[in-house]
Design an enzyme around this catalytic site. Structure first.
Site, PDB file in Angstrom:
ATOM      1  N   ASN A 194       0.818  -1.225   0.000  1.00 49.46           N
ATOM      2  CA  ASN A 194       0.000   0.000   0.000  1.00 49.46           C
ATOM      3  C   ASN A 194       0.848   1.269   0.000  1.00 49.46           C
ATOM      4  OD1 ASN A 194      -2.082  -1.798   0.119  1.00 49.46           O
ATOM      5  ND2 ASN A 194      -2.913  -1.107   2.062  1.00 49.46           N
ATOM      6  N   ARG A 246      -4.000 -14.146   0.278  1.00 47.15           N
ATOM      7  CA  ARG A 246      -5.251 -14.214   1.016  1.00 47.15           C
ATOM      8  C   ARG A 246      -6.168 -15.267   0.393  1.00 47.15           C
ATOM      9  NH1 ARG A 246      -5.992  -7.713   1.136  1.00 47.15           N
ATOM     10  NH2 ARG A 246      -5.174  -8.057  -0.968  1.00 47.15           N
TER      11      ARG A 246
END
Length: 379
Positions: free
Chosen positions: A96, A230
Site C-alpha cells: 500500500n 489471502r
C-alpha cells in the site's frame, strides 16, 4: 472470446441509467499530505511538523508500517506511544505504498530545508529496501519478520514494482532525488539491486506451452511458482499487477533480449484474453452496505480484463473468502463482491506504448494487435 465473455453475464443486465461505469477502486477522499509535491509547501512549518512525525513512525528497520495517517497532529501521549513502537520488526512493509511514500516525502523535505535528519532517515529507508531483497532479486511485502504468505515474492498491489521504480528514480536522480541524497557507493548497490530485480521478473514470468505469458500476484521465493496469498487470491494469471510489470520493463532504456521476449509474450497474452462487450458498473459508496457492483453488457465498452485467470484453463474467475473460484460476481457475498477490484483496464493502456516501444527496440519481432489503440488511462 464470446464464450469467455458470456460466463460473466449474470443477472441484472438491465440496470438503471443512474449507474456509473468505473474502473478499479475509487480514490480515498481528501488529499494525502504525504503525497504533496509543491516546493513551497515543504518550506512551511506544517511540512516539518509532518516530517518529524514521519521520523517518529520510522522503525529501527528503516521502514514504515502501512495504513496510518502520519500527518494527523498527535498529542504528547500519542507520540510517546508511537516512539515506543520504533523497535518493532514485524510491521515494516512496502505494501500500500508504505515506506516508498514516506521516503519520497522526506526527500522533498530535505531538498527544501537541508535538514540532515530527513536525509539520514531517507537513507535508512534505502537501506531497508536493499535489506529485504532476496538473493534471486525478488522482494517480499514485509520484512525482516514475516509470516504466512508474506514470505513470497510479491507483485500484489505493485509492491515490488513500486520499490524498483523508487530505486530507478534515485539512480537517475529524478525529482525529488537529486543532490546528495545518496553517495556513489550506495548508488552502485542500488544499480545492482535494480538489475537483480529485473532478473527475478524474468525468472518468475509464467511460461505456458513454451511461451512467456504474465505473472501471478505472488511467486514462491524458492521455486518461482505462482503462490497463494489471502483466501481469495489464488495462484493465477493476474492481469492488473502484470500490466505494471510490463510497463516497468518497457521503461528500461536498453532492454536485452530477455526483456524483449518477456514484453512481447505478455502483450500477446493481454491481447488474447481481453473481455469485449462488457463493462463494470458500481452504485453506492465503495465498501459500504450501499455498494453494488455488476458486470454488464455494453457493445461500445473499452476492452476489459479480469484480475484473475485460472492456471489450468486460463479462464476468468472471481473468488470469495472461502477460497472457491466462481464465474460471476453475483455468486460472491456482498463484502468481496464490492470490496475488491475484480476487473481492470490497465493492460489496455499498454498497447499504444508497446507500439512505439517495439518499433524502437525490436521491430523485427513486433506484434500487431486488433485491440483499439486509443485506450484512455483510468487511474
Amino acid at each position: 472470446m464470446n464464450s469467455v465473455r458470456n460466463i460473466f453475464i449474470g443477472v441484472g443486465l438491465c440496470l438503471s441509467a443512474t449507474f456509473i461505469s468505473v474502473q478499479g477502486a475509487p480514490r480515498a477522499k481528501g488529499p494525502n499530505p504525504l503525497r504533496e509535491t509543491r516546493h513551497e509547501f515543504f518550506e512551511t512549518s506544517e511540512a516539518r511538523r509532518i516530517g518529524d512525525q514521519v521520523l517518529a513512525y520510522q522503525r529501527v528497520t528503516g521502514g514504515w508500517p502501512k495504513n496510518i495517517d502520519m500527518a494527523r497532529a498527535m498529542t504528547d501521549e500519542e507520540l510517546a506511544d508511537v516512539l515506543a513502537e520504533k523497535s518493532r520488526r514485524d510491521d515494516s512493509t512496502t505494501d500500500n505504498n508504505a515506506t516508498t511514500m514516506q521516503m519520497k516525502y522526506l526527500a522533498r523535505l530535505y531538498q527544501a530545508t537541508g535538514d540532515e535528519r530527513y536525509r539520514d532517515a531517507f537513507r535508512g529507508g534505502v537501506e531497508y529496501l536493499l535489506s529485504g531483497q532476496y538473493p534471486n532479486g525478488g522482494w517480499p511485502q514485509f520484512w525482516p519478520e514475516m509470516r504466512d504468505y508474506q514470505i513470497h515474492i510479491t507483485y500484489n498491489d505493485d509492491a515490488m514494482v513500486n520499490t524498483m521504480i523508487v530505486i530507478r528514480d534515485i539512480l537517475e536522480k529524478r525529482e525529488p532525488y537529486g543532490g546528495d541524497l545518496v553517495d556513489s557507493s550506495l548508488a552502485g548497490r542500488l544499480a545492482d539491486s535494480f538489475n537483480r530485480g529485473v532478473d527475478c521478473i524474468i525468472a518468475t514470468q509464467i511460461v505456458t506451452d513454451g511461451e512467456p505469458t504474465i505473472w501471478c500476484q505472488q511467486h514462491d521465493r524458492e521455486t518461482y511458482a505462482p503462490a497463494p496469498a489471502r483466501a481469495y487470491e489464488l495462484p493465477s494469471y493476474c492481469s492488473q499487477e502484470s500490466a505494471s510489470i510490463v510497463r516497468l520493463l518497457m521503461e528500461i532504456p536498453e532492454p536485452d533480449d530477455r526483456v524483449k521476449r518477456a514484453v512481447h509474450g505478455a502483450m500477446k497474452w493481454f491481447d488474447r484474453h481481453q473481455l469485449r462487450g462488457v463493462k463494470v458498473v458500481r452504485t453506492g459508496e465503495w465498501r459500504t452496505p450501499s455498494a453494488q457492483t455488476y458486470l454488464v453488457e455494453d457493445k461500445h465498452a473499452t476492452p476489459l480484463w479480469a484480475r484473475f485467470y485460472d492456471l489450468e484453463n486460463c479462464e476468468p474467475y472471481v473468488c470469495d473468502r472461502d477460497g472457491i473460484p466462481r464465474k460471476s460476481l453475483e455468486e460472491l457475498g456482498h463484502e468481496r463482491r464490492n470490496g475488491y477490484s475484480w476487473y481492470n483496464q490497465y493492460p489496455g493502456e499498454l498497447f499504444p506504448i508497446y507500439d512505439k516501444w517495439a518499433s524502437r527496440h525490436d521491430p523485427e519481432h513486433k506484434v500487431y494487435f486488433s485491440i483499439m489503440q486509443n485506450v484512455h488511462p483510468i487511474r
